[in-house]
Design a protein around this motif. Structure first.
Motif, PDB file in Angstrom:
ATOM      1  N   PHE A 117       0.991  -1.385   0.110  1.00 11.51           N
ATOM      2  CA  PHE A 117       0.180  -0.021  -0.191  1.00 11.51           C
ATOM      3  C   PHE A 117       1.001   1.320   0.333  1.00 11.51           C
ATOM      4  O   PHE A 117       1.363   2.048   0.894  1.00 11.51           O
ATOM      5  CB  PHE A 117      -1.398   0.057   1.594  1.00 11.51           C
ATOM      6  N   PRO A 118       1.128   1.889  -1.117  1.00 14.71           N
ATOM      7  CA  PRO A 118       2.311   3.199  -1.562  1.00 14.71           C
ATOM      8  C   PRO A 118       1.465   4.178  -0.894  1.00 14.71           C
ATOM      9  O   PRO A 118       2.163   5.451  -0.189  1.00 14.71           O
ATOM     10  CB  PRO A 118       2.788   2.874  -2.351  1.00 14.71           C
ATOM     11  N   ASN A 119       0.002   3.913  -0.282  1.00 15.93           N
ATOM     12  CA  ASN A 119      -0.239   5.551  -0.244  1.00 15.93           C
ATOM     13  C   ASN A 119      -2.072   5.261   0.234  1.00 15.93           C
ATOM     14  O   ASN A 119      -2.641   3.791   0.126  1.00 15.93           O
ATOM     15  CB  ASN A 119      -0.897   6.283  -0.893  1.00 15.93           C
ATOM     16  N   LEU A 120      -2.554   5.979   0.968  1.00 16.95           N
ATOM     17  CA  LEU A 120      -3.671   5.959   2.105  1.00 16.95           C
ATOM     18  C   LEU A 120      -5.010   5.504   0.602  1.00 16.95           C
ATOM     19  O   LEU A 120      -5.927   4.442   0.782  1.00 16.95           O
ATOM     20  CB  LEU A 120      -4.539   7.065   2.894  1.00 16.95           C
ATOM     21  N   ARG A 121      -4.903   6.216   0.036  1.00 15.43           N
ATOM     22  CA  ARG A 121      -5.913   6.308  -1.590  1.00 15.43           C
ATOM     23  C   ARG A 121      -5.790   4.474  -1.999  1.00 15.43           C
ATOM     24  O   ARG A 121      -6.927   4.001  -2.526  1.00 15.43           O
ATOM     25  CB  ARG A 121      -5.904   7.109  -2.731  1.00 15.43           C
ATOM     26  N   VAL A 122      -4.908   4.117  -2.159  1.00 15.39           N
ATOM     27  CA  VAL A 122      -4.657   2.067  -2.770  1.00 15.39           C
ATOM     28  C   VAL A 122      -5.148   1.452  -1.469  1.00 15.39           C
ATOM     29  O   VAL A 122      -5.698   0.814  -1.956  1.00 15.39           O
ATOM     30  CB  VAL A 122      -3.551   2.114  -2.654  1.00 15.39           C
ATOM     31  N   GLN A 123      -4.626   2.131  -0.374  1.00 12.07           N
ATOM     32  CA  GLN A 123      -5.359   1.079   0.664  1.00 12.07           C
ATOM     33  C   GLN A 123      -6.657   0.800   0.731  1.00 12.07           C
ATOM     34  O   GLN A 123      -7.364  -0.074   1.453  1.00 12.07           O
ATOM     35  CB  GLN A 123      -5.103   1.797   2.364  1.00 12.07           C
ATOM     36  N   ALA A 124      -6.790   1.860   0.122  1.00 12.26           N
ATOM     37  CA  ALA A 124      -9.043   2.420   0.120  1.00 12.26           C
ATOM     38  C   ALA A 124      -9.538   1.409  -0.503  1.00 12.26           C
ATOM     39  O   ALA A 124     -10.516   0.983  -0.046  1.00 12.26           O
ATOM     40  CB  ALA A 124      -9.737   3.482   0.325  1.00 12.26           C
TER      41      ALA A 124
END
Length: 347
Positions: A117-124
């Motif tokens: 997960f490089p950032n929280l948007r990918v995580q979402a």
């Protein structure tokens, strides 16, 4: 023990009309509905998502759809929120899957360390896709829980007392608050993990019951006042993050008017935006404050981090896959879903 029992499905009374606060085109008409939401701790970055859901439901229905957030375990202990959903003691709740992995085994895939997960948007994107997988939905349906959205916790770091772990070797024998896959990864360093709840962590660190505690960096370290007692923190260990979803009681969800269901689903995107903004604002404020308090920042070399990932990523994933196979659950399918969704969302 659940502290208070409420109707699992709020009473519904049809009332016409619109209120101010949103444009006429944005308004959603419907009956009066009141829900209760159980969460631990106080208002903070972590709660910005549910606060956005609450505010949008109130504003766009002209005050007809009310979601009351009960902070500080007022309705239920954090480890018992899923039980409260099952009982219908409240309509919404937040919980963290490592608090009771046997109750929600499929969800533990999102607690694995070092997920891409490089950032929280990918995580979402990954969390939303994962929540919709039929086996995951079936798993949570045993608790009458519908997975609405994620709380998007940032990467974890540690705040601690005692001798600072300036090398990875220094973690050997340390008692640490580390949940789920993060705890399993820390075991590979020789640390001794424990699953202390968020609300119990400050006291455990202050008394020396644990020597270090992992939380989302930086907001939770400050929100739970670990920086008031801690002497050092890790700045780049980044072992992963814990999955803490927002769930809705299924009978309450089914009883909710369709237009209100759509309103909550539409509110997820702005709720995620609010979460991400809140976490970024917390970092901007907290990092200088932690420096002023004199906390030592522990930074590891690229070589040490590579060795940690080698020991704490795939071996832990493989153990999880074996555990899922024993339970008759499609672990490989779920892990593939994580990897594929993350890769597509990162493009």
């Amino acid at each position: 023990m659940i502290k208070k029992t409420l109707l699992s499905v709020a009473a519904v009374t049809t009332v016409a009309g619109f209120a101010f606060g949103a444009s006429a085109a944005d308004m959603v008409d419907g009956p009066k509905v009141k829900w209760n939401l159980s969460v631990w701790g106080k208002q903070r970055a972590f709660t910005k998502g549910i606060e956005t859901l609450r505010d949008m439901a109130d504003e766009r229905t002209g005050g007809k759809f009310k979601i009351k957030i009960h902070y500080g375990e007022a309705l239920s202990k954090s480890r018992e929120n899923l039980d409260g959903i099952k009982l219908g003691a409240f309509q919404m709740a937040m919980f963290c899957s490592p608090y009771h992995p046997d109750k929600n085994p499929t969800l533990t895939g999102l607690d694995l360390p070092f997920l891409p997960f490089p950032n929280l948007r990918v995580q979402a994107a990954v969390h939303d896709a994962y929540y919709q997988h039929p086996e995951v939905a079936k798993d949570l349906a045993r608790w009458d829980a519908y997975l609405l959205m994620s709380s998007l916790l940032p990467q974890y770091e540690f705040t601690g007392v005692g001798k600072p772990p300036r090398t990875l070797e220094d973690w050997k024998g340390k008692r640490v608050r580390a949940l789920g896959g993060i705890g399993k990864a820390m075991t590979k360093l020789g640390a001794v993990p424990t699953t202390v709840t968020a609300s119990e962590t400050y006291t455990s660190l202050e008394r020396g019951t644990v020597e270090a505690a992992s939380f989302p960096f930086t907001y939770a370290h400050v929100a739970y006042k670990l920086t008031d007692v801690g002497k050092w923190y890790t700045a780049n260990l980044s072992p992963g993050a814990v999955n803490c979803p927002v769930v809705v009681n299924i009978p309450a969800w089914k009883a909710l008017p369709e237009q209100y269901q759509k309103l909550l689903l539409d509110a997820k995107a702005p709720a995620y935006d609010a979460l991400i903004s809140a976490y970024e604002a917390a970092d901007a404020k907290n990092l200088p404050m932690m420096k002023e308090k004199g906390l030592e920042a522990i930074t590891y070399s690229d070589e040490e981090l590579a060795a940690f990932r080698k020991a704490g990523a795939k071996p832990v994933w493989d153990d999880w896959l074996a555990s899922m196979k024993e339970k008759g659950l499609p672990g490989q399918e779920l892990l593939d879903l994580i990897m594929t969704t993350a890769a597509n969302a990162s493009k």
